[in-house]
Enzyme design. Structure first.
Site, PDB file in Angstrom:
ATOM      1  N   ASN A   1       0.836  -1.190   0.000  1.00  0.00           N
ATOM      2  CA  ASN A   1       0.000   0.000   0.000  1.00  0.00           C
ATOM      3  C   ASN A   1       0.871   1.240   0.000  1.00  0.00           C
ATOM      4  O   ASN A   1       1.984   1.234   0.540  1.00  0.00           O
ATOM      5  CB  ASN A   1      -0.907   0.016   1.239  1.00  0.00           C
ATOM      6  CG  ASN A   1      -1.955  -1.071   1.195  1.00  0.00           C
ATOM      7  OD1 ASN A   1      -2.615  -1.261   0.179  1.00  0.00           O
ATOM      8  ND2 ASN A   1      -2.112  -1.795   2.303  1.00  0.00           N
ATOM      9  N   HIS A   2       0.363   2.312  -0.589  1.00  0.00           N
ATOM     10  CA  HIS A   2       1.104   3.569  -0.597  1.00  0.00           C
ATOM     11  C   HIS A   2       0.951   4.238   0.762  1.00  0.00           C
ATOM     12  O   HIS A   2      -0.157   4.313   1.300  1.00  0.00           O
ATOM     13  CB  HIS A   2       0.561   4.477  -1.697  1.00  0.00           C
ATOM     14  CG  HIS A   2       1.483   5.593  -2.063  1.00  0.00           C
ATOM     15  ND1 HIS A   2       1.736   6.652  -1.221  1.00  0.00           N
ATOM     16  CD2 HIS A   2       2.210   5.820  -3.186  1.00  0.00           C
ATOM     17  CE1 HIS A   2       2.581   7.489  -1.799  1.00  0.00           C
ATOM     18  NE2 HIS A   2       2.892   7.003  -2.980  1.00  0.00           N
ATOM     19  N   PRO A   3       2.036   4.747   1.337  1.00  0.00           N
ATOM     20  CA  PRO A   3       1.924   5.316   2.679  1.00  0.00           C
ATOM     21  C   PRO A   3       1.080   6.578   2.769  1.00  0.00           C
ATOM     22  O   PRO A   3       0.554   6.888   3.840  1.00  0.00           O
ATOM     23  CB  PRO A   3       3.373   5.596   3.072  1.00  0.00           C
ATOM     24  CG  PRO A   3       4.133   5.632   1.803  1.00  0.00           C
ATOM     25  CD  PRO A   3       3.435   4.707   0.865  1.00  0.00           C
TER      26      PRO A   3
END
Length: 402
Positions: A227-229
């Protein structure tokens, strides 16, 4: 065809293993005449990785377009030979522990005496000053200490390393960039200066918005895996036959993505109406996306999403990526018939020049295979060369394998 960008530039390369040889390979690919000075027995990488017909493909992939001189620098005579080669060089590359060059007698002052125009390019672990300067360096340790490793993985896995030796490669890349910049500065009348790139600091420079947020808030990023932070939805999602990577980087692309899935109405749901709240409800949103994607295959969704302007692609294995038609079009896998080891395949040139395309001008050198020619060009006569070989100062060159 015009000359390559660094044609006429001579590099004396004292580097070994990976970070330094990656730097000098870039310079060699760009046209520099790179003379790799190897200790007796050669660079350790010659014996590592997959070895076919006596040749390490690992070594071949990072030492193409170079020449090899096997030279005993533990002898005064060997250092004298090196000094003679440096007198006519533009760049010296080295990745010794800080201070080792000075211990060999090649202090900064001595190098300026030998060649006032010499640019010295150093690749090291942590920098040449500071409390860690004398520590031994390795990619795994630099990944850990730079903060990079702590940002990878998830709360379940804990910190994870990058599979490629990323700190070696980034430091080598910065060192090559620094070398070219220093050359340009010298051509413009500036000083011949020392260039340094360290593995830890180079990796820290690549942490982008993760560093920016940490500096702004004083808080560490939460490891988020695929997942993108700081963006949602963004990551790996599940189609009917496997995962696809999707990267909707703006609100406009998020809307396009959800529209293609028939989920655009979710943007009016208070849980999903902005990126900030979507981050808080990421698991719920990802579940809804996976449910929609389950009605189509990877290929169907990838074609549809890219057509709509939503970046997406399949997670390919390395062998699949190396065989990808786009990779073939970009000539990123090269095949060369070497004179003594048969066929060798390696990754190609990521930099493309329209008028002076890069090329495999010659394969990775045999150990010491260019010693006699290099010393002849430096003014040594045959008797002097044979004497250096007899004294064990100069390698005679590896025996050729059939």
């Amino acid at each position: 065809m015009s000359a390559l960008p660094l044609s006429g530039v001579r590099v004396i390369d004292l580097t070994r293993i990976l970070s330094g040889p990656f730097c000098s390979m870039i310079l060699a690919d760009l046209g520099a005449d790179v003379i790799k000075i190897e200790a007796p027995g050669g660079d350790h990488v010659r014996k590592q990785g997959e070895i076919r017909r006596g040749l390490s493909w690992y070594f071949a992939g990072f030492n193409r377009n170079k020449k090899s001189v096997e030279l005993n620098l533990r002898s005064a005579e060997g250092v004298q030979v090196l000094e003679r080669l440096l007198a006519d060089a533009d760049i010296l590359t080295e990745n010794f522990r800080p201070g080792v060059l000075g211990e060999m007698g090649l202090t900064e002052a001595r190098l300026k005496e030998i060649n006032p125009k010499l640019i010295v390019v150093s690749v090291n672990g942590y920098g040449s000053t500071g409390p860690y300067a004398d520590r031994p360096a390795f990619d795994f340790i630099a990944q850990a200490m730079s903060g990079f490793m702590a940002t990878n993985g998830t709360s379940e896995t804990g910190p994870l390393r990058s599979a490629p030796p990323i700190t070696d490669l980034v430091a080598g890349l910065y060192a090559a960039l620094g070398a070219v910049a220093a050359l340009r500065g010298r051509e413009n009348g500036g000083p011949a200066q020392r260039v340094e790139a360290s593995m830890m600091m180079s990796m820290m420079s690549m942490l982008a918005y993760l560093s920016s947020n940490a500096l702004a808030t004083g808080e560490d990023p939460v490891p988020s895996g695929n997942n993108h932070p700081i963006a949602s939805p963004y990551g790996l999602f599940r189609a009917s036959d496997g995962d696809i990577a999707v990267a909707p980087s703006t609100e406009v692309i998020v809307r396009k993505f959800l529209r293609e899935l028939g989920l655009e109405q979710l943007l009016s749901d208070p849980r999903f109406e902005s990126n900030a709240v979507r981050l808080q409800h990421r698991a719920e949103l990802n579940a809804l996306i996976n449910e929609a994607l389950a009605h189509g295959t990877q290929d169907e969704w990838i074609a549809r999403l890219n057509k709509a302007g939503v970046p997406s692609g399949r997670v390919q294995s390395l062998t699949e990526a190396l065989a990808d038609p786009q990779v073939a079009d970009q000539e990123m896998v090269l095949t060369e018939q070497t004179p003594h080891h048969g066929e060798v395949r390696m990754t190609g040139f990521p930099i493309k020049f329209s008028e002076t395309p890069l090329a495999l001008r010659h394969p990775a050198p045999e150990l010491g295979g260019n010693g006699r020619d290099v010393l002849r060009a430096a003014g040594y006569d045959e008797a002097e060369i044979e004497a250096l070989i007899a004294q064990g100062v100069l390698g005679a060159g590896s025996p050729q394998t059939a």
